[in-house]
Design a protein around this motif. Sequence first.
Motif, short mmCIF file in Angstrom:
data_model
loop_
_atom_site.label_atom_id
_atom_site.label_comp_id
_atom_site.label_asym_id
_atom_site.label_seq_id
_atom_site.Cartn_x
_atom_site.Cartn_y
_atom_site.Cartn_z
N ILE A 70 -7.58 -1.88 -3.76
CA ILE A 70 -6.51 -1.02 -4.16
C ILE A 70 -5.49 -0.98 -2.94
O ILE A 70 -6.09 -0.94 -1.76
CB ILE A 70 -6.97 0.42 -4.43
CG1 ILE A 70 -7.79 0.24 -5.98
CG2 ILE A 70 -5.87 1.51 -4.46
CD1 ILE A 70 -8.55 1.61 -6.27
N LEU A 71 -4.24 -0.93 -3.06
CA LEU A 71 -3.27 -0.48 -2.01
C LEU A 71 -2.83 0.86 -2.18
O LEU A 71 -2.36 1.19 -3.08
CB LEU A 71 -2.33 -1.72 -2.27
CG LEU A 71 -2.64 -3.16 -1.95
CD1 LEU A 71 -1.55 -4.20 -2.25
CD2 LEU A 71 -3.17 -3.52 -0.74
N VAL A 97 -3.31 3.44 -9.76
CA VAL A 97 -4.39 4.17 -9.77
C VAL A 97 -4.50 5.59 -9.56
O VAL A 97 -5.06 6.50 -9.98
CB VAL A 97 -5.37 3.34 -8.66
CG1 VAL A 97 -6.72 3.90 -8.52
CG2 VAL A 97 -5.65 1.93 -9.07
N TYR A 98 -3.25 5.97 -8.54
CA TYR A 98 -2.97 7.20 -8.29
C TYR A 98 -1.47 7.21 -8.03
O TYR A 98 -0.86 6.52 -7.32
CB TYR A 98 -3.95 7.80 -7.06
CG TYR A 98 -3.29 9.25 -6.79
CD1 TYR A 98 -3.79 10.29 -7.56
CD2 TYR A 98 -2.40 9.34 -5.81
CE1 TYR A 98 -3.45 11.61 -7.01
CE2 TYR A 98 -2.16 10.54 -5.24
CZ TYR A 98 -2.38 11.62 -6.07
OH TYR A 98 -1.95 12.87 -5.34
N GLU A 99 -0.68 8.50 -8.35
CA GLU A 99 0.56 8.50 -7.90
C GLU A 99 0.99 9.90 -7.71
O GLU A 99 0.50 11.03 -8.76
CB GLU A 99 1.72 7.83 -8.95
CG GLU A 99 3.06 7.92 -8.59
CD GLU A 99 3.81 7.42 -9.49
OE1 GLU A 99 3.63 6.96 -10.73
OE2 GLU A 99 4.99 7.10 -9.15
N HIS A 104 1.02 -0.24 4.15
CA HIS A 104 -0.07 0.12 3.37
C HIS A 104 -1.42 -0.12 3.69
O HIS A 104 -1.64 -0.74 4.87
CB HIS A 104 0.15 -1.26 2.18
CG HIS A 104 0.16 -2.52 2.53
ND1 HIS A 104 1.46 -3.23 3.39
CD2 HIS A 104 -0.62 -3.39 2.47
CE1 HIS A 104 1.08 -4.26 3.58
NE2 HIS A 104 -0.16 -4.64 3.48
N PHE A 105 -2.39 0.68 3.09
CA PHE A 105 -3.66 0.65 3.54
C PHE A 105 -4.57 -0.08 2.12
O PHE A 105 -4.40 0.25 0.94
CB PHE A 105 -4.35 2.09 3.64
CG PHE A 105 -3.51 2.77 4.93
CD1 PHE A 105 -4.07 2.43 5.98
CD2 PHE A 105 -2.23 3.41 4.51
CE1 PHE A 105 -3.42 2.94 7.26
CE2 PHE A 105 -1.75 3.69 5.47
CZ PHE A 105 -2.18 3.73 7.10
N HIS A 106 -5.15 -1.09 2.45
CA HIS A 106 -6.00 -1.71 1.65
C HIS A 106 -7.47 -0.77 1.52
O HIS A 106 -8.14 -0.68 2.49
CB HIS A 106 -6.58 -3.20 1.88
CG HIS A 106 -5.54 -4.07 2.33
ND1 HIS A 106 -5.06 -5.08 1.20
CD2 HIS A 106 -4.47 -4.31 3.29
CE1 HIS A 106 -4.13 -5.76 1.71
NE2 HIS A 106 -3.54 -5.48 2.83
N PHE A 125 -2.06 1.41 -6.06
CA PHE A 125 -2.22 0.36 -7.19
C PHE A 125 -3.05 -0.89 -7.08
O PHE A 125 -3.26 -1.08 -5.69
CB PHE A 125 -0.61 -0.14 -7.52
CG PHE A 125 -0.12 -0.71 -6.39
CD1 PHE A 125 0.92 0.24 -5.27
CD2 PHE A 125 0.08 -2.03 -6.09
CE1 PHE A 125 1.43 -0.14 -4.19
CE2 PHE A 125 0.85 -2.56 -5.13
CZ PHE A 125 1.42 -1.80 -4.30
N ARG A 126 -3.49 -1.45 -7.80
CA ARG A 126 -4.26 -2.56 -7.67
C ARG A 126 -3.65 -3.60 -7.17
O ARG A 126 -2.54 -4.19 -7.51
CB ARG A 126 -5.18 -3.07 -9.25
CG ARG A 126 -5.85 -1.72 -9.63
CD ARG A 126 -6.99 -2.30 -10.62
NE ARG A 126 -7.49 -0.94 -11.00
CZ ARG A 126 -8.56 -0.33 -10.29
NH1 ARG A 126 -9.13 -0.83 -9.42
NH2 ARG A 126 -9.07 0.80 -11.02
N ASP A 127 -4.27 -4.22 -5.93
CA ASP A 127 -3.89 -5.47 -5.38
C ASP A 127 -3.67 -6.68 -6.51
O ASP A 127 -4.75 -7.11 -6.98
CB ASP A 127 -4.76 -5.90 -4.12
CG ASP A 127 -3.90 -7.02 -3.26
OD1 ASP A 127 -3.54 -6.42 -2.22
OD2 ASP A 127 -3.69 -8.23 -3.82
#
Length: 112
Positions: A38-39, A18-20, A98-100, A27-29
């Motif tokens: 998203i994580l 999703v973003y880098e 990681h953050f959900h 990225f999507r869980d």
Amino acid sequence: MDCLFCKIAAGEIPSTKVYEDDKILAFRDINPQTPSHILVIPKEHIGGVDEVTEENAAVVAHIFAKIAEIAKQEGLIDGYRVVSNVGEHGCQSVRHLHFHILGGKQLNGSMV
Ligand code: AMP
Ligand code: ZN
């Protein structure tokens, strides 16, 4: 080190990005709990919130600045929840910080 999210960060295991940038990846869980799940992870290995220190906390600030942007981009205008599970009592299943980001529907008012 045999760490799933280090491998995802290195591109050795595929993810739906999703973003880098050079420091973090979102990225999507693989097993979404909400319509949008998203994580967000640091690329450097930090085991969890319990391993955040004054020395490595800058990447956490960066993650939170990007969480706000990612949530907007994802259209989560009515709100969302940010969660980080820690250790055994927190039911952390992947030992890499990681953050959900959980959103896309009305969430339960109970946190646990
Ligand atoms: P936690 O239980 O808080 O440690 O969260 C770990 C999350 O990683 C869970 O929500 C899993 O569904 C997710 N997960 C595990 N493997 C993958 C993977 N290969 N790609 C994306 N998400 C994953
Ligand atoms: Zn790792």
